[in-house]
Enzyme design. Structure first.
Site, PDB file in Angstrom:
ATOM      1  N   LYS A 186       2.461   6.188   1.757  1.00 50.79           N
ATOM      2  CA  LYS A 186       1.938   5.285   0.779  1.00 50.79           C
ATOM      3  C   LYS A 186       0.864   4.488   1.270  1.00 50.79           C
ATOM      4  O   LYS A 186      -0.464   4.358   0.604  1.00 50.79           O
ATOM      5  CB  LYS A 186       2.988   4.274   0.175  1.00 50.79           C
ATOM      6  CG  LYS A 186       2.956   3.260  -0.778  1.00 50.79           C
ATOM      7  CD  LYS A 186       2.218   1.991  -0.335  1.00 50.79           C
ATOM      8  CE  LYS A 186       2.789   1.443   0.756  1.00 50.79           C
ATOM      9  NZ  LYS A 186       4.090   0.661   0.246  1.00 50.79           N
TER      10      LYS A 186
ATOM     11  N   GLU B 222       2.123   0.488  -6.836  1.00 52.53           N
ATOM     12  CA  GLU B 222       1.415   1.050  -5.484  1.00 52.53           C
ATOM     13  C   GLU B 222       1.005   2.498  -5.798  1.00 52.53           C
ATOM     14  O   GLU B 222      -0.410   2.705  -5.655  1.00 52.53           O
ATOM     15  CB  GLU B 222       2.349   0.938  -4.418  1.00 52.53           C
ATOM     16  CG  GLU B 222       2.429  -0.534  -4.105  1.00 52.53           C
ATOM     17  CD  GLU B 222       3.395  -0.529  -2.858  1.00 52.53           C
ATOM     18  OE1 GLU B 222       3.453  -1.615  -2.139  1.00 52.53           O
ATOM     19  OE2 GLU B 222       3.852   0.288  -2.312  1.00 52.53           O
TER      20      GLU B 222
ATOM     21  N   GLU C 127      -8.530 -18.089   5.765  1.00 51.30           N
ATOM     22  CA  GLU C 127      -9.004 -19.506   5.926  1.00 51.30           C
ATOM     23  C   GLU C 127      -8.696 -20.360   4.794  1.00 51.30           C
ATOM     24  O   GLU C 127      -8.617 -21.467   4.681  1.00 51.30           O
ATOM     25  CB  GLU C 127     -10.350 -19.852   6.790  1.00 51.30           C
ATOM     26  CG  GLU C 127     -11.497 -19.680   5.706  1.00 51.30           C
ATOM     27  CD  GLU C 127     -12.863 -19.726   6.188  1.00 51.30           C
ATOM     28  OE1 GLU C 127     -12.997 -20.794   6.891  1.00 51.30           O
ATOM     29  OE2 GLU C 127     -13.969 -18.950   6.076  1.00 51.30           O
TER      30      GLU C 127
ATOM     31  N   CYS D 171      10.903   5.284   4.752  1.00 50.80           N
ATOM     32  CA  CYS D 171       9.872   4.633   5.212  1.00 50.80           C
ATOM     33  C   CYS D 171       8.869   5.509   5.808  1.00 50.80           C
ATOM     34  O   CYS D 171       7.583   5.707   5.187  1.00 50.80           O
ATOM     35  CB  CYS D 171       9.918   3.402   5.994  1.00 50.80           C
ATOM     36  SG  CYS D 171       8.457   2.542   6.648  1.00 50.80           S
TER      37      CYS D 171
ATOM     38  N   TYR E 213       7.041  -2.435  -7.560  1.00 50.42           N
ATOM     39  CA  TYR E 213       6.555  -2.131  -6.118  1.00 50.42           C
ATOM     40  C   TYR E 213       5.984  -0.555  -6.312  1.00 50.42           C
ATOM     41  O   TYR E 213       4.800  -0.285  -6.080  1.00 50.42           O
ATOM     42  CB  TYR E 213       7.622  -2.092  -5.006  1.00 50.42           C
ATOM     43  CG  TYR E 213       7.507  -3.082  -4.289  1.00 50.42           C
ATOM     44  CD1 TYR E 213       6.823  -3.537  -3.307  1.00 50.42           C
ATOM     45  CD2 TYR E 213       8.793  -3.902  -4.523  1.00 50.42           C
ATOM     46  CE1 TYR E 213       7.197  -4.575  -2.293  1.00 50.42           C
ATOM     47  CE2 TYR E 213       9.107  -5.139  -3.611  1.00 50.42           C
ATOM     48  CZ  TYR E 213       8.166  -5.441  -2.617  1.00 50.42           C
ATOM     49  OH  TYR E 213       8.619  -6.325  -1.713  1.00 50.42           O
TER      50      TYR E 213
END
Ligand code: FAD
Ligand code: NDP
Length: 515
Positions: free
Chosen positions: A87, A225, A495, A79, A221
């Site tokens: 990333k 990305e 919202e 990570c 992913y």
């Protein structure tokens, strides 16, 4: 069940011996740890720090095997070094490019086009990562966790051998051992030239120079990305996808993600598989692939080929058989139970290396902390892997939590599922005249009142920020009726979730009009 849980009063016992000097192995000192963690990434560090904070004597061993390209990095795991952190920062660099293009609409007089320097961005990102490496070392020191920069493998159920870069050996044994060795990117070894000419996510964030025209192979992913930020930085980027994008995710949302990328400059080679990569005399890479639909071969030239075809767990070099730890024969991941215990009760596995767990940092961290608390008899709470939220940081971000529409229908039946949805336009897009065709939200609910929310899918700016709060609601068992009674914060994209009035079943136009 874990030994510590079966006998709550049992004290950790520890026995350690350090042998320095390679195969000769002369005894060089005694150490005494309650817990030994193999792997200093998201899960391992969280577990080690928590156990140390709760008064246990803890050691962490971490070792980074350089990538085939020779890239290496410091403490903190995937990570920090080659995943989420670099990333997200490169994603941010790409988003800034979009904002620079928006800026003149808001009155900023900027030179267009504005050039981007990969070198400067990479240096800044890498410096930040290095500061995090340092921070992790300091934190371990502050909490009195002993850190060994050694590559570990099992000798027996309680003993681990560690080898330093220089070949020096250490033997450590402990009452409880946690395996948190994560995974590494796979190479498609059947593709000629894959290892020789391709790179992976282990390299891309550490390149000093721009990768240039890039082919990204894969469609999940990592592929989407990386291709997303490369395109956003102005690089000619192509994705080679053999089947569907984002397998396992809601497929309507996934299609919108790739539709948005295609509309914003990423090329797609759909239904194609790579066959070979070679280097041309001018230094460019020539890739040959098969177009599965047309049943023919094609070639193209690129500066960089990035394999993003999945990750393999780091279990191969652990000699797990010496400890009797079982792995899944297909995935090679460590088999674990709800307590994170392996087939050996005092050995545990957390994070990416554990079978059936999401490959995400927050789940590894929480699993590690909870495991430490259980081992220290502070709690009996188990990690709950249900309704884990996640976000795919593509140029238009996709955040989700809970079931996809397909999974909800498969589990409950079409008749029992109600989907509320909306195409909306973020206010920020209006003045900038940005296209919002793919800004879409859907909430998957049970049809029966009060309509329990099963899943939320949000495609738009800041999807991670939006999804995080709703994940709490879904974790608490919120219903559609409660979401509709939640007052929105105006003017935001979030919202729009609290205003989802149109059901798919109604067939009405879900486009939001007005403000
Ligand atoms: P890791 O963090 O991989 O740590 C394992 C450590 O053990 C490593 O340091 C490794 O070198 C070390 N090790 C391995 N074998 C040995 C051994 N024998 N001896 C000693 N040490 C060893 N997750 C998110 O939640 N959000 C994101 O945005 C995100 N983005 C990502 C982007 C990319 C490109 C990638 C590849 C992953 C991303 N992830 C993201 C996933 C996330 O990085 C992982 O899920 C997480 O790092 C797993 O943590 P871990 O503790 O299981 O393993
Ligand atoms: P995945 O296993 O999720 O996806 C692999 C992709 O590569 C799929 O699209 C697959 O296609 C394709 N593929 C596999 N083999 C080949 C091949 N031989 N030729 C062509 N294509 C191939 O891997 P990732 O590396 O993308 O992600 C690993 C994990 O890391 C994720 O599951 C996620 O948990 C974590 N992660 C999280 C992020 C986040 O939170 N934002 C970001 C990045 C990673 P097919 O579908 O056809 O099999």
């Amino acid at each position: 069940m874990a030994a510590a849980l079966r006998s709550p009063g049992a004290r950790f016992r520890w026995r350690a011996r350090a042998l320095w000097g390679g195969a000769r192995g002369a005894a060089a000192g005694q150490q005494d740890y309650d817990l030994l963690v193999i792997g200093g990434g998201s899960g391992g560090l969280a577990c080690a720090k928590e156990a140390a904070q709760l008064g246990k004597k803890v050691a962490v061993v971490d070792y980074v095997e350089p990538s085939p390209r020779g890239t290496t990095w410091g403490l903190g795991g995937t990570c920090v070094n080659v995943g989420c952190i670099p990333k997200k920062l490169m994603h941010q660099a790409a988003l800034l490019g979009t904002m620079i293009r928006d800026a003149p609409h808001y009155g900023w007089e900027l030179a267009q086009p504005t050039p981007h320097s990969w070198r400067k961005m990479a240096e800044a990102v890498q410096n930040h990562v290095k500061s995090l490496n340092w921070g992790h070392r300091v934190q371990l020191q502050d909490r009195k966790v002993k850190y060994f920069n050694i590559k570990a493998s099992f000798v027996n159920k309680h003993t681990v051998r560690g080898v330093t870069k220089d070949g020096k050996e250490t033997l450590l044994s402990a009452e409880h051992i946690v395996i948190a060795t994560g995974g590494r990117p796979r190479y498609p070894m059947h593709v000629e030239g894959a290892l020789e000419y391709g790179i992976t996510s282990d390299d891309i964030f550490w390149l000093k120079e721009s990768p240039g025209k890039t082919l990204v192979v894969g469609a999940s992913y990592v592929a989407l990305e990386c291709a997303g930020f490369l395109t956003g930085l102005g690089l000619d980027t192509t994705i080679m996808m053999r089947s569907i994008p984002l397998r396992g995710f809601d497929q309507q949302m996934s299609s919108l993600v790739t539709e948005h990328m295609a509309a914003h400059g990423t090329r797609f080679l759909r239904g194609c598989i790579p066959l070979r990569v070679g280097r041309l005399p001018d230094g460019q890479l020539q890739v040959t692939w098969e177009d599965l639909t047309a049943s023919k071969e094609n070639t193209g030239t690129f500066d960089t080929v990035l394999w993003a075809v999945g990750r393999a767990p780091e279990t191969g070099s652990l000699a797990l058989e010496k400890a009797g730890v079982s792995t899944d024969p297909h995935s090679q991941k460590v088999l674990v139970d709800a307590q994170e215990a392996t087939s050996v009760p005092h050995i545990f596995a957390i994070g990416d290396v554990a079978e059936g767990r999401p490959e995400l940092t927050p789940t590894a961290v929480m699993a590690g902390k909870l495991l430490a608390q259980r081992l220290c008899h502070q709690s009996s709470d188990l990690m709950d892997y249900d309704n884990v939220p996640t976000t795919v940081f593509t140029p238009l971000e996709y955040g989700c939590v809970g079931l996809s529409e397909e999974a909800a229908v498969a589990r409950h039946g079409q008749e029992h599922v109600e989907v509320y949805h909306a195409y909306y336009k973020p206010l920020e897009f209006t003045v900038a005249e940005r296209d919002a065709s793919q800004c879409y939200i859907k909430m998957v609910c049970l049809r029966e009142p009060p309509q329990l929310v099963l899943g939320l899918h949000f495609l738009g700016p800041n999807a991670g920020e939006v999804t995080q709060g709703f994940a709490l609601g879904i974790k608490c068992g919120t219903s559609y009726q409660q979401v509709m009674r939640t007052v929105g914060i105006h003017p935001t994209c979030a919202e729009e979730v609290a205003k989802l009035r149109i059901s798919k079943r109604s067939g009405l136009d879900p486009t939001v009009t007005g403000c």
